[in-house]
Scaffold this active site. Structure first.
Site, PDB file in Angstrom:
ATOM      1  N   GLY A 130      20.427  19.488  -2.889  1.00  0.00           N
ATOM      2  CA  GLY A 130      21.115  20.298  -3.884  1.00  0.00           C
ATOM      3  C   GLY A 130      22.375  19.672  -4.460  1.00  0.00           C
ATOM      4  O   GLY A 130      22.427  18.477  -4.751  1.00  0.00           O
TER       5      GLY A 130
ATOM      6  N   SER B  47      31.531  29.664  -6.239  1.00  0.00           N
ATOM      7  CA  SER B  47      30.335  30.347  -6.747  1.00  0.00           C
ATOM      8  C   SER B  47      30.738  31.298  -7.866  1.00  0.00           C
ATOM      9  O   SER B  47      31.857  31.829  -7.874  1.00  0.00           O
ATOM     10  CB  SER B  47      29.685  31.153  -5.621  1.00  0.00           C
TER      11      SER B  47
ATOM     12  N   TYR C  54      28.060  36.552   1.377  1.00  0.00           N
ATOM     13  CA  TYR C  54      28.234  35.298   0.632  1.00  0.00           C
ATOM     14  C   TYR C  54      29.476  35.370  -0.259  1.00  0.00           C
ATOM     15  O   TYR C  54      30.336  34.492  -0.230  1.00  0.00           O
ATOM     16  CB  TYR C  54      26.978  35.065  -0.206  1.00  0.00           C
TER      17      TYR C  54
ATOM     18  N   LYS D 135      32.897  33.129  -0.160  1.00  0.00           N
ATOM     19  CA  LYS D 135      33.222  32.227  -1.275  1.00  0.00           C
ATOM     20  C   LYS D 135      34.553  32.625  -1.928  1.00  0.00           C
ATOM     21  O   LYS D 135      35.292  31.756  -2.407  1.00  0.00           O
ATOM     22  CB  LYS D 135      32.096  32.240  -2.311  1.00  0.00           C
TER      23      LYS D 135
ATOM     24  N   ASN E  53      31.457  21.158   0.150  1.00  0.00           N
ATOM     25  CA  ASN E  53      30.331  21.809  -0.522  1.00  0.00           C
ATOM     26  C   ASN E  53      29.405  22.588   0.401  1.00  0.00           C
ATOM     27  O   ASN E  53      28.779  23.559  -0.029  1.00  0.00           O
ATOM     28  CB  ASN E  53      29.523  20.727  -1.260  1.00  0.00           C
TER      29      ASN E  53
END
Ligand code: ZN
Length: 658
Positions: free
Chosen positions: A422, A542, A555, A559, A489
């Site tokens: 990714g 994000s 999530y 983030k 990352n």
């Protein structure tokens, strides 16, 4: 030294003189004790037909830019032999003129530039001529009684040529020495402080004479009991990594460009570095002047204060230039190319990991030869004015005037987490493609396969394991000499769950990977980033930070925390010149966390097809990992040199974010 001639391999070239020339050139190139990284040259004289079908006598001589180890027929420049022989009869000629006349005498104008030793090859009346910078021979000539030792070893079988500058002057000297000599009396020719020539009408004979002459020099060293060099007995001590990184920064600053530093800490390098007389014997000059372009005349001897040692070295280098400089010469940068680090080994510096390796190889051979010469009675390199003339050769100065283009991140060292897939993989590949030395960390050991080579290392590492992360960061500094860019990352995308249905494990796992691990990684990197070159941190956030979605609390919260961590880091690290910026990608589907299952689930939650979901942004474009990597590279580079604490969306445009 053993002959590598193989009858079966040679049979494949039978009847083709140039193919045999290629074959034995490669045999020479395979032996690092003979030639290193483009050193040495070979040639073949034969008749070749020109365009009109007339046969002409031609010298096929190694072209510049080719390496003997990998040379092909196309690597030999075909030059009219008659022109080269006439050039040897001219009393005076600059090397620039020589190159021009040689080029004009080539049968093929697209062939590479002939070696600067082409005229010398031309005047030796044998079909095959081989030239190397054999360690054993040159080391013996770099002693007080070098010439006598050569006579003792070879008697009258070898022509001995006192040192003169390579190029036209050398060719001219040999031409004068041999005008009335019978070449058939000689098996070869030793150029004091420079190298060896052998020649014969058969490829094998010329090659094996080289092996024979060099073996005799090795036997001489063996008989005198000097072949063994000091090896370090103790295991290597723990490296002081911060002084190493400071040394890199100081040397890069003098060089005016980022450098990769390669440590050699094997028993031979440490054995040399531990010698009580290392400072004296390392400060007399190189093995052969051919190396000076790569290594400079002298190394730095590291002391307690790396910055001070580099500054002192640079001052001494500028004075050396002033002592010898003629008008119109452009001074090279004053930065060292290698260093002796007492107790730890040797360091090689380069604008890339490859260049540092080339220097390290030359250094490994140099420190061995220095010790042979010293044991023979005293290592003595050429006087500095001779070395200066080679370092400031007009042909090298001409290359300088053209200037060398370099990649945007040439010499920089980058660490990327989540590098096996990714966005992380795309970032690591993009930085590497733009010249950086890259370390990619990932829990998936596929990363070690993806990133392997001189300029890249893949490290299997779970970012939630603090001690593994610290070890990996230290490994990066040890491998490349420092750390400049951190791409934080690594992340996971937990299965969709409402807050009401949230289980403790999902929640804490997301916070651990997506938030806490980044804090620990940053903490481990900060001491090195503080002494890095234009250091920058890019945190991969994000779109969920400015525009969260339902079902993604674990999530989005992590983030958002990560983004806040980056903002605080921007405040705390600005004083050290470290920039910290955030990218907020959205809907990047070619990443490890977007399995088809997660993708279908998310699309369904928004009542969209997978295709609609992929391009559901204002610009109606699909955002790829590579798109994000390009933005990360821009943030890491000079365009954003005056930006810190910024958050850049890479999402195709989103109304809720705008
Ligand atoms: Zn040479």
């Amino acid at each position: 030294m053993k002959s590598l001639w193989d009858a079966d391999e040679a049979r494949a070239c039978a009847g083709d003189a140039l193919a045999l020339r290629v074959y034995t050139s490669r045999l020479l190139g395979r032996e690092p004790d003979l030639v290193l990284h483009g050193g040495g040259n070979t040639s073949l004289k034969m008749k070749a037909a020109n365009f009109f079908g007339d046969l002409e006598e031609v010298l096929y001589v190694k072209g510049s830019g080719w390496d003997l180890a990998t040379i092909e027929a196309a690597g030999f420049a075909p030059v009219r032999l008659q022109v080269l022989r006439r050039m040897a009869g001219v009393a005076r000629m600059s090397d620039a003129e020589m190159v021009r006349v040689q080029r004009a005498a080539m049968l093929d104008p697209n062939a590479p530039n002939p070696s600067v030793e082409a005229i010398l090859h031309a005047i030796i009346p044998r079909a095959y001529v081989d030239h190397t910078h054999a360690d054993a021979v040159v080391a013996i000539t770099n002693t007080d009684a070098g010439e006598e030792r050569m006579r003792e070893i070879y008697g009258a079988r070898v022509l001995i040529v006192p040192y003169v500058m390579p190029g036209f002057i050398l060719a001219r000297r040999v031409y004068e020495m041999t005008r009335d000599l019978d070449w058939s009396a000689f098996e070869g020719m030793v150029l004091l402080n420079h190298g060896v020539f052998t020649f014969a009408d058969e490829a094998r004979a010329s090659y094996e004479r080289m092996i024979g002459l060099v073996s005799e020099a090795e036997d001489y060293l063996e008989r005198r009991g000097v072949l063994r060099v000091l090896l370090a007995a103790e295991p290597p001590p723990a490296l002081p990594l911060l002084p190493l990184a400071r040394f890199r920064r100081a040397a890069s600053s003098v060089r005016g460009a980022p450098l990769v530093v390669r440590l050699e800490a094997g028993a031979a390098a440490r054995g040399f570095a531990e010698r009580p007389d290392v400072s004296a014997i390392a400060s007399r000059g190189p093995l052969t002047p051919d190396h000076i372009i790569r290594t400079k005349r002298l190394p730095v001897i590291m002391g307690d204060d790396a910055e001070e040692e580099v500054a002192r070295y640079a001052d001494a280098y500028r004075r050396y230039f002033e002592r010898h400089a003629a008008p119109r010469l452009t001074r090279l940068d004053a930065a060292p190319r290698w260093a002796v680090w007492p107790g730890y080994g040797t360091l090689a510096l380069g604008r890339s990991a490859h260049e540092a390796l080339v220097v390290a190889d030359i250094v490994a051979h140099t420190i061995r030869a220095i010790q042979w010469g010293e044991a023979l009675g005293g290592w003595r390199a050429l006087p500095e004015e001779e070395l200066f003339d080679v370092e400031y050769w007009e042909l090298e100065q001409a290359k300088l005037a053209k200037g060398a283009a370099s990649a945007p991140f040439q010499g920089k060292v980058a660490l990327v987490t989540g590098g096996a897939s990714g966005i992380g993989r795309a970032c690591a590949e993009a930085l590497r493609a733009q010249g950086a030395a890259v370390a990619a960390l990932d829990k998936n050991d596929e990363v070690t396969r993806l990133f392997a080579g001189r300029d890249a290392v893949g490290v299997t590492c779970d970012v939630t394991d603090a001690s593994a992360v610290a070890t990996a960061v230290e490994g990066v500094v040890e491998a490349f000499g420092g750390l400049d860019l951190l791409i934080s990352n690594a992340g996971i995308f937990p299965a969709s769950r409402s807050i009401a249905e949230m289980d403790a494990a999902t929640w804490s796992r997301s916070l651990e990977v997506n938030l806490s691990s980044h804090q620990r990684l940053l903490q481990a990197c900060i001491p090195y980033l503080e002494v890095g070159l234009e250091p920058a941190v890019i945190v991969v956030g994000s779109k969920n930070v400015p525009a969260p979605g339902p079902g993604a609390a674990a999530y989005s919260v992590a983030k958002a925390g990560l983004t806040q961590l980056a903002r605080v880091a921007a405040l705390e690290l600005a004083g050290s010149g470290i920039r910290v910026n955030v990218v907020h990608p959205n809907a990047v589907f070619d990443t490890g966390i977007w399995t088809p299952e997660v993708l279908r689930e998310r699309a369904a939650r928004y009542g969209q097809s997978v295709e609609e979901y992929k391009t559901s942004n204002l610009l109606k474009v699909e955002v790829t990992a590579s798109d994000v990597a390009q933005v990360v590279c821009a943030l890491a580079g000079p365009v954003f040199a005056k930006t810190t604490g910024a958050q850049i969306p890479v999402d195709g445009g989103n109304e809720r974010v705008i």
